[in-house]
Design an enzyme around this catalytic site. Structure first.
Site, mmCIF file in Angstrom:
data_model
loop_
_atom_site.group_PDB
_atom_site.id
_atom_site.type_symbol
_atom_site.label_atom_id
_atom_site.label_comp_id
_atom_site.label_asym_id
_atom_site.label_seq_id
_atom_site.Cartn_x
_atom_site.Cartn_y
_atom_site.Cartn_z
ATOM 1 N N ASP A 206 36.170 15.795 48.088
ATOM 2 C CA ASP A 206 35.249 14.877 48.872
ATOM 3 C C ASP A 206 34.819 15.512 50.474
ATOM 4 O OD1 ASP A 206 35.217 13.350 46.690
ATOM 5 O OD2 ASP A 206 35.994 11.478 47.628
ATOM 6 N N HIS A 230 31.745 14.907 44.539
ATOM 7 C CA HIS A 230 30.559 13.877 44.612
ATOM 8 C C HIS A 230 29.561 14.682 45.554
ATOM 9 C CE1 HIS A 230 32.321 9.957 43.623
ATOM 10 N NE2 HIS A 230 33.446 10.407 44.146
ATOM 11 N N LYS A 261 29.302 8.535 38.586
ATOM 12 C CA LYS A 261 29.484 6.944 38.282
ATOM 13 C C LYS A 261 28.155 6.355 37.784
ATOM 14 C CE LYS A 261 33.592 6.237 40.525
ATOM 15 N NZ LYS A 261 33.580 7.161 41.720
ATOM 16 N N ASP A 264 23.205 2.659 35.480
ATOM 17 C CA ASP A 264 22.014 1.978 35.452
ATOM 18 C C ASP A 264 21.610 1.944 33.837
ATOM 19 O OD1 ASP A 264 19.633 0.675 36.070
ATOM 20 O OD2 ASP A 264 19.803 1.504 37.895
ATOM 21 N N GLN A 377 41.967 1.540 49.088
ATOM 22 C CA GLN A 377 42.357 2.507 48.061
ATOM 23 C C GLN A 377 43.864 2.179 47.986
ATOM 24 O OE1 GLN A 377 42.204 4.410 45.460
ATOM 25 N NE2 GLN A 377 41.871 6.478 45.972
HETATM 26 N N1 5IU Z 1 38.076 7.402 42.618
HETATM 27 C C1 5IU Z 1 39.116 6.620 43.225
HETATM 28 N N2 5IU Z 1 39.498 5.492 42.274
HETATM 29 C C2 5IU Z 1 38.704 5.008 41.340
HETATM 30 C C3 5IU Z 1 37.549 6.018 40.777
HETATM 31 C C4 5IU Z 1 37.383 7.033 41.481
HETATM 32 O O1 5IU Z 1 39.668 6.898 43.920
HETATM 33 O O2 5IU Z 1 39.243 4.155 40.515
HETATM 34 I I1 5IU Z 1 36.954 5.489 39.308
HETATM 35 C C5 5IU Z 1 37.769 8.640 43.531
HETATM 36 C C6 5IU Z 1 37.357 8.481 44.880
HETATM 37 C C7 5IU Z 1 37.930 10.043 45.603
HETATM 38 C C8 5IU Z 1 39.130 10.059 44.746
HETATM 39 O O3 5IU Z 1 36.739 10.824 45.170
HETATM 40 O O4 5IU Z 1 38.691 9.600 43.551
HETATM 41 C C9 5IU Z 1 40.146 9.761 45.355
HETATM 42 O O5 5IU Z 1 40.656 10.237 46.295
HETATM 43 P P1 5IU Z 1 41.853 10.299 47.404
HETATM 44 O O6 5IU Z 1 42.753 10.671 46.658
HETATM 45 O O7 5IU Z 1 41.354 11.028 48.812
HETATM 46 O O8 5IU Z 1 41.991 8.698 47.583
#
Ligand code: 5IU
Length: 428
Positions: A206, A230, A261, A264, A377
């Site tokens: 990201d 992303h 993700k 739609d 998170q």
């Molecule tokens: N991500 C999540 N949780 C989820 C899903 C996707 O964290 O349930 I579906 C994504 C978001 C981010 C990565 O792109 O996974 C996790 O990043 P971090 O390890 O920096 O939290």
């Protein structure tokens, strides 16, 4: 049916057991073409051969079938013929019930061109025109067909599995052994990468600029099986970004996984997938998809693939606190996956949502020294993700990206997750 063949010449025809056999027999005698018969089960006596007939390696064989629904009979026949090193590019069927089989056979590892004499829609039109059925019957038949998309092909191993769940349990099996259970070319590719590179680490990239993205991919590339992007976070996305990513993926043997993700209706996601600013289908072999809209979303995405091997991972659970994914929702996602194994290769999950070894479970929310990020998170360690939550692959973002030395951090996460996986399969 013969008149519909796409090539003028074939060396052989093979009827798909059983109802394709009489049709193949007529074609064989009329066209004076040798015919093969593939048994459903090999005989327990005599030659024990699965295929009867005379053939030579490399000969061009045309498959003949009466009706195609899921494509599983055609698939079984194809597998056998390919093992005999015959060339099989085409199958002619009389009726395509339009339940996904013909479309699914035409891409990925199957690569078979299925030609039908009539589709169910055409058949209804003909019967209606001649007064053989009424409008209501035609509508209800087409409605049924539309809502019963069935492409859950049973692979050889699954159909011959006699010990039930013990043989099948996902968590007990090595990635290598699971390669033969799935018929999805990208699931196979991913299992092969994980076994050969000894990594079940996916890095979440990201970042906001192409330079950062490429630099991160260069550093972690040798240690990952997947790079999760992303792409819409980038402020300077260009075609060159994608070309560099593709090159790095080829050099270091990892796959590109866009965490789009999709969520739609089918027709909208088809346009979001193919085209737009990012033309995701062109470069991301895998994408994430929500199960929320129902299986029309899968059909929509598949309609945009255009012959490329592509797959998706269904988001069945999320790592964030208060996620609304109920047990019922998870079961619904599993049903969609089982009905669309040509496209769905696994799940993003936080628990052991499936014991089916064809499906690959990916778990985000993994970090070694943090438990939350202040924005919802929630983190677990790589070991807990693999051993307690049943993850096949861990997804790590900030734990690696924000480390002083991202490459060293990637190695650390990779080793923790892979040794937990080895412990898991050895403990069984
Ligand atoms: N991500 C999540 N949780 C989820 C899903 C996707 O964290 O349930 I579906 C994504 C978001 C981010 C990565 O792109 O996974 C996790 O990043 P971090 O390890 O920096 O939290």
């Amino acid at each position: 049916m013969w008149a519909k063949r796409p090539n003028p010449d074939y060396d052989l025809v093979c009827g798909v057991a059983y109802t394709g056999l009489p049709i193949a027999t007529v074609i064989s005698t009329k066209q004076e073409l040798p015919m093969l018969i593939r048994r459903k089960e090999s005989k327990g006596y005599g030659t024990k051969k699965l295929v009867e007939g005379n053939y030579e390696e490399g000969q061009n064989c045309l498959m003949i079938e009466d009706v195609i629904v899921s494509g599983s009979s055609v698939y079984e026949t194809l597998e056998t013929l390919k093992e005999l090193k015959l060339k099989v590019d085409d199958a002619i069927v009389f009726l395509d019930r339009e339940q996904g089989g013909a479309a699914a056979m035409s891409w990925g590892s199957m690569g078979v061109n299925v030609i039908s004499v009539v589709t169910m829609t055409q058949m209804m039109g003909i019967l209606l025109k001649h007064g053989c059925i009424n409008q209501a019957t035609s509508e209800s038949v087409l409605e049924f067909v539309e809502s019963h998309n069935d492409t859950s092909i049973v692979t050889k191993e699954k159909s011959s599995c006699k010990n039930g769940i013990d043989v099948m349990d996902r968590k007990k099996r090595s990635f290598e052994s699971r390669t033969s259970v799935t018929n999805h070319p990208l699931a196979r590719k991913l299992f092969e990468i994980m076994s050969s590179k000894k990594t079940n680490l996916c890095v979440a990239a990201d970042v906001t600029t192409s330079a950062e993205l490429i630099s991160l991919a260069e550093k972690v590339g040798p240690h990952i099986c997947l790079l999760k992007t992303h792409i819409d976070i980038l402020t300077d996305f260009s075609k060159e970004t994608v070309e560099s990513l593709k090159e790095l993926a080829a050099t270091h043997n990892f796959m590109l996984f866009e965490d789009r993700k999709f969520g739609d209706i089918g027709s909208t996601v088809a346009s979001q997938y193919s085209g737009g600013a990012y033309n995701i289908v062109d470069w991301a072999e895998l994408v994430t998809v929500h199960g929320l809209p129902g299986d029309g979303i899968i059909k929509g995405l598949m309609s945009a693939i255009n012959g490329r091997p592509r797959g998706c991972v269904l988001v069945s659970e999320m790592s964030s606190s208060g996620a609304l994914t109920s047990q019922e929702y998870v079961s619904g996602c599993c049903k969609i996956a089982e009905n669309h194994t040509y496209f769905v290769i696994g799940f993003v999950s936080q628990s052991n949502v499936s014991s089916d070894p064809r499906f690959i479970l990916l778990t985000p929310g993994v970090q070694l020294d943090k438990s939350v990020d202040g924005l919802g998170q929630q983190y677990v360690t790589p070991r807990a993700a693999v051993l307690e939550r049943g993850a096949d692959i861990i997804i790590v973002g900030r734990g690696i990206r924000e480390a002083e030395d991202p490459e060293a951090a990637a190695i650390k996460y990779k080793e923790e997750a892979f040794s937990a996986y080895l412990e898991r399969i050895e403990a069984q």
